[in-house]
Design a protein around this motif. Structure first.
Motif, PDB file in Angstrom:
ATOM      1  N   UNK A 145     -32.415 -47.493  -5.476  1.00  0.00           N
ATOM      2  CA  UNK A 145     -32.425 -48.164  -4.183  1.00  0.00           C
ATOM      3  C   UNK A 145     -32.614 -47.123  -3.079  1.00  0.00           C
ATOM      4  N   UNK A 146     -33.456 -47.466  -2.094  1.00  0.00           N
ATOM      5  CA  UNK A 146     -33.585 -46.588  -0.929  1.00  0.00           C
ATOM      6  C   UNK A 146     -33.110 -47.332   0.307  1.00  0.00           C
ATOM      7  N   UNK A 147     -32.183 -46.704   0.985  1.00  0.00           N
ATOM      8  CA  UNK A 147     -31.439 -47.357   2.046  1.00  0.00           C
ATOM      9  C   UNK A 147     -32.151 -47.256   3.397  1.00  0.00           C
ATOM     10  N   UNK A 148     -32.017 -48.325   4.181  1.00  0.00           N
ATOM     11  CA  UNK A 148     -32.427 -48.263   5.582  1.00  0.00           C
ATOM     12  C   UNK A 148     -31.287 -47.586   6.336  1.00  0.00           C
ATOM     13  N   UNK A 149     -31.546 -46.374   6.797  1.00  0.00           N
ATOM     14  CA  UNK A 149     -30.523 -45.581   7.466  1.00  0.00           C
ATOM     15  C   UNK A 149     -30.900 -45.446   8.949  1.00  0.00           C
ATOM     16  N   UNK A 150     -30.052 -45.993   9.811  1.00  0.00           N
ATOM     17  CA  UNK A 150     -30.271 -45.901  11.255  1.00  0.00           C
ATOM     18  C   UNK A 150     -29.376 -44.777  11.757  1.00  0.00           C
ATOM     19  N   UNK A 151     -29.997 -43.684  12.155  1.00  0.00           N
ATOM     20  CA  UNK A 151     -29.288 -42.437  12.433  1.00  0.00           C
ATOM     21  C   UNK A 151     -29.232 -42.193  13.936  1.00  0.00           C
ATOM     22  N   UNK A 152     -28.081 -41.737  14.418  1.00  0.00           N
ATOM     23  CA  UNK A 152     -27.934 -41.394  15.822  1.00  0.00           C
ATOM     24  C   UNK A 152     -26.933 -40.252  15.971  1.00  0.00           C
ATOM     25  N   UNK A 167     -34.430 -44.807  23.267  1.00  0.00           N
ATOM     26  CA  UNK A 167     -35.598 -44.164  22.671  1.00  0.00           C
ATOM     27  C   UNK A 167     -35.335 -44.031  21.178  1.00  0.00           C
ATOM     28  N   UNK A 168     -36.138 -44.730  20.383  1.00  0.00           N
ATOM     29  CA  UNK A 168     -35.862 -44.862  18.951  1.00  0.00           C
ATOM     30  C   UNK A 168     -37.122 -44.561  18.139  1.00  0.00           C
ATOM     31  N   UNK A 169     -36.992 -43.692  17.150  1.00  0.00           N
ATOM     32  CA  UNK A 169     -38.092 -43.442  16.215  1.00  0.00           C
ATOM     33  C   UNK A 169     -38.067 -44.512  15.135  1.00  0.00           C
ATOM     34  N   UNK A 170     -39.208 -45.184  14.958  1.00  0.00           N
ATOM     35  CA  UNK A 170     -39.281 -46.274  13.974  1.00  0.00           C
ATOM     36  C   UNK A 170     -40.339 -46.012  12.907  1.00  0.00           C
ATOM     37  N   UNK A 171     -40.608 -44.731  12.641  1.00  0.00           N
ATOM     38  CA  UNK A 171     -41.572 -44.376  11.602  1.00  0.00           C
ATOM     39  C   UNK A 171     -42.992 -44.435  12.120  1.00  0.00           C
ATOM     40  N   UNK A 172     -43.915 -43.945  11.329  1.00  0.00           N
ATOM     41  CA  UNK A 172     -45.319 -43.963  11.715  1.00  0.00           C
ATOM     42  C   UNK A 172     -45.789 -45.404  11.897  1.00  0.00           C
ATOM     43  N   UNK A 173     -46.606 -45.638  12.916  1.00  0.00           N
ATOM     44  CA  UNK A 173     -47.101 -46.983  13.186  1.00  0.00           C
ATOM     45  C   UNK A 173     -47.817 -47.539  11.963  1.00  0.00           C
ATOM     46  N   UNK A 174     -47.381 -48.731  11.538  1.00  0.00           N
ATOM     47  CA  UNK A 174     -47.990 -49.347  10.365  1.00  0.00           C
ATOM     48  C   UNK A 174     -47.408 -48.916   9.044  1.00  0.00           C
ATOM     49  N   UNK A 175     -46.431 -48.004   9.064  1.00  0.00           N
ATOM     50  CA  UNK A 175     -45.821 -47.518   7.820  1.00  0.00           C
ATOM     51  C   UNK A 175     -44.809 -48.530   7.298  1.00  0.00           C
ATOM     52  N   UNK A 193     -40.861 -54.013  21.810  1.00  0.00           N
ATOM     53  CA  UNK A 193     -40.945 -53.862  23.266  1.00  0.00           C
ATOM     54  C   UNK A 193     -39.587 -53.679  23.927  1.00  0.00           C
ATOM     55  N   UNK A 194     -38.516 -53.965  23.176  1.00  0.00           N
ATOM     56  CA  UNK A 194     -37.170 -53.846  23.756  1.00  0.00           C
ATOM     57  C   UNK A 194     -36.607 -52.430  23.639  1.00  0.00           C
ATOM     58  N   UNK A 195     -37.335 -51.552  22.951  1.00  0.00           N
ATOM     59  CA  UNK A 195     -36.931 -50.150  22.834  1.00  0.00           C
ATOM     60  C   UNK A 195     -38.074 -49.261  23.313  1.00  0.00           C
ATOM     61  N   UNK A 196     -37.777 -48.000  23.556  1.00  0.00           N
ATOM     62  CA  UNK A 196     -38.823 -47.008  23.821  1.00  0.00           C
ATOM     63  C   UNK A 196     -39.193 -46.413  22.469  1.00  0.00           C
ATOM     64  N   UNK A 197     -40.165 -47.027  21.812  1.00  0.00           N
ATOM     65  CA  UNK A 197     -40.468 -46.683  20.418  1.00  0.00           C
ATOM     66  C   UNK A 197     -41.196 -45.356  20.305  1.00  0.00           C
ATOM     67  N   UNK A 198     -40.758 -44.552  19.345  1.00  0.00           N
ATOM     68  CA  UNK A 198     -41.426 -43.309  18.971  1.00  0.00           C
ATOM     69  C   UNK A 198     -41.827 -43.432  17.506  1.00  0.00           C
ATOM     70  N   UNK A 199     -42.905 -42.771  17.123  1.00  0.00           N
ATOM     71  CA  UNK A 199     -43.463 -42.955  15.783  1.00  0.00           C
ATOM     72  C   UNK A 199     -43.484 -41.609  15.066  1.00  0.00           C
ATOM     73  N   UNK A 200     -42.368 -41.302  14.405  1.00  0.00           N
ATOM     74  CA  UNK A 200     -42.182 -39.974  13.821  1.00  0.00           C
ATOM     75  C   UNK A 200     -41.733 -40.085  12.367  1.00  0.00           C
ATOM     76  N   UNK A 201     -42.037 -39.046  11.578  1.00  0.00           N
ATOM     77  CA  UNK A 201     -41.556 -39.010  10.204  1.00  0.00           C
ATOM     78  C   UNK A 201     -40.105 -38.536  10.183  1.00  0.00           C
ATOM     79  N   UNK A 213     -33.966 -35.524  22.154  1.00  0.00           N
ATOM     80  CA  UNK A 213     -35.191 -36.141  22.677  1.00  0.00           C
ATOM     81  C   UNK A 213     -35.273 -37.633  22.359  1.00  0.00           C
ATOM     82  N   UNK A 214     -34.543 -38.079  21.351  1.00  0.00           N
ATOM     83  CA  UNK A 214     -34.473 -39.501  21.037  1.00  0.00           C
ATOM     84  C   UNK A 214     -33.014 -39.881  20.834  1.00  0.00           C
ATOM     85  N   UNK A 215     -32.752 -41.191  20.902  1.00  0.00           N
ATOM     86  CA  UNK A 215     -31.373 -41.672  20.766  1.00  0.00           C
ATOM     87  C   UNK A 215     -31.024 -42.090  19.342  1.00  0.00           C
ATOM     88  N   UNK A 216     -32.022 -42.506  18.591  1.00  0.00           N
ATOM     89  CA  UNK A 216     -31.772 -42.973  17.215  1.00  0.00           C
ATOM     90  C   UNK A 216     -33.077 -42.949  16.439  1.00  0.00           C
TER      91      UNK A 216
END
Length: 346
Positions: A145-152, A167-175, A193-201, A213-216
Motif C-alpha cells: 500500500x502507498x499512502x497519501x501523505x499530506x505533509x506540513x 500554498x500547496x504542492x499537489x504533484x506534477x500536473x496530470x500526475x 482554485x481554492x489553494x495556491x497550487x504548486x506542481x512539484x515532485x 516556500x510552501x505550506x503543505x
C-alpha cells in the motif's frame, strides 16, 4: 620527430582524461548497478527458479530517486538479475506512474511501478488517459500500500480544510499524485482554485517545505518516504490526517482508496495518522516473456526475507494476487496458480 611523438602522446592522454570525465547520465538513463555483463552466481540461501529466463534486459521504470518506487525497485531489480536464472531487470529513475505507462507503450521500458488508480485510468482510457486508452500491459503483482501523505511544517494546519488559501504542492500536473490531491480536496468541498497550487515532485516539495516556500505538500508513496524522513530530521514536521466522515465521502466516488493508519514513529516526532492509500503495483508489457515474468514473481515472493528494504516486510502472496482492475500476465498467473491462487488473465 621526438617533438611530434610528444605531441601525439599528449593528445592521447588528454583524450583519455576527457573520456573518463564524461557527464552524468540523464534521469532517463539512471540505472541500478545490476549486473550487465556475464551471469552472476545466485546468492547463498536464495531460492532460484528452475525456469530459464530469456537473458533480455528488461527496463523497469520506477520513480524519483527520493521515492519508494526507485528505492525498492532497485532492490528488486538487483535481486532478480542476480538470482532470476537468466532474467535480467534494470531499474530506471522516472517521473512516476503515468510516465512509466507511457514509456512502456513506446517500448522504451518493459516493466513499470504504478499506482493502482493510474493503472486503471490507462486501461480504461480515463482521466490522465482520457480518449487514449492503453491496454497492452498486464498486472505482474500488487506489492504494498502507498499512502497519501499530506505533509506540513505548520502546526496550525490540522485538517485538509485548513489548506484553503495556502500554498500547496499537489504533484506534477496530470500526475497520479495530482489526481489524488484533487480527490481529497473534493471530499472537503475544495478545488484546485481554492489553494495556491504548486506542481512539484517529492524531493522539490520537501525542499520547499524546509525553506518555507510552501505550506503543505501531497506525497503519495510508501511510508516511510525518504524525502519526508529527511525533512523530519531537519525541521518539525506534521502529517495532516483524514477523518472517518471524509474518508467515507471519498470512497463513495473513488472506491480504490483504502483507509490506512501510518504508525507513530514512522517519521521522527510524528504521531499516528489516519489517511488513505492506493496499491503499488508492478505491470509488464504483454509481449514480455512468460518465463521472465514467472521468474520475477518467483524471485520476489520466494525470497521475501532476503530483500533488503522496509517494504519487503509488507509483501504477501495473497495480497499480490488480488488485483481485479487489470488482468494478470500469463507468467504471473502461472506462479500464483502454483501458490493456490487463480487470477484473471486476458
Amino acid at each position: 620527430m621526438k617533438k611530434c611523438l610528444s605531441l601525439l602522446l599528449a593528445a592521447l592522454m588528454l583524450a583519455a582524461v576527457l573520456t573518463g570525465c564524461g557527464g552524468n547520465p540523464s534521469t532517463e538513463e539512471t540505472d541500478t548497478p545490476a549486473d550487465t555483463g556475464t551471469e552472476q552466481a545466485a546468492q547463498t540461501n536464495w531460492s532460484v527458479s528452475s525456469v530459464t529466463g530469456t537473458g533480455t534486459e528488461l527496463k523497469f521504470r520506477t520513480g524519483g530517486d527520493q521515492g519508494t518506487y526507485y528505492g525498492f525497485g532497485s532492490v528488486l531489480a538487483q535481486a532478480i538479475t542476480t538470482n532470476g536464472n537468466g532474467t535480467k531487470v534494470t531499474a530506471v529513475v522516472s517521473n512516476g506512474s503515468q510516465d512509466n505507462i507511457e514509456q512502456m507503450q513506446m517500448n522504451v521500458a518493459q516493466l513499470g511501478f504504478v499506482q493502482s488508480d493510474v493503472m486503471s485510468y490507462a486501461y480504461n482510457g480515463e482521466r490522465l488517459f482520457e480518449g487514449f486508452p492503453y491496454a497492452d500491459f498486464s498486472t505482474v503483482a500488487a506489492l504494498y500500500m502507498e499512502q497519501v501523505q499530506i505533509v506540513t511544517c505548520d502546526p496550525d494546519i490540522k485538517s485538509v480544510a485548513d489548506l484553503e488559501g495556502k500554498t500547496v504542492s499537489i504533484g506534477a500536473s496530470g500526475s497520479g499524485v495530482y489526481y489524488n490531491a484533487l480527490d481529497i480536496l473534493a471530499a472537503y468541498d475544495l478545488t484546485e482554485d481554492d489553494i495556491n497550487a504548486q506542481y512539484q515532485d517529492f524531493g522539490a516539495s520537501a525542499d520547499a517545505l524546509q525553506d518555507g516556500k510552501i505550506d503543505a505538500a501531497f506525497v503519495v508513496a510508501g511510508a516511510p518516504t525518504v524525502a519526508i524522513t529527511t525533512l523530519a530530521t531537519a525541521k518539525d514536521t506534521y502529517l495532516v490526517g483524514l477523518d472517518d466522515e471524509h474518508i467515507a465521502k471519498l470512497q463513495e466516488s473513488s472506491p480504490y482508496y483504502e483507509e490506512y493508519i501510518i504508525p507513530e514513529g514512522t517519521y521522527e516526532g510524528v504521531p499516528e495518522t489516519k489517511t488513505v492509500a492506493v496499491v503499488a503495483t508492478v505491470i509488464a508489457r504483454d509481449d514480455v516473456s512468460e518465463d521472465d515474468v514467472y521468474n520475477i514473481c518467483y524471485t520476489i515472493f520466494e525470497n521475501m526475507d532476503n530483500l533488503a528494504h522496509d517494504k519487503a516486510g509488507e509483501l504477501d502472496v495473497e495480497f499480490a494476487s488480488g488485483v481485479t482492475a487489470v488482468p494478470y500476465h500469463a507468467g504471473a498467473a502461472k506462479y500464483f496458480a502454483e501458490k493456490g491462487f487463480d487470477v484473471p488473465t486476458k
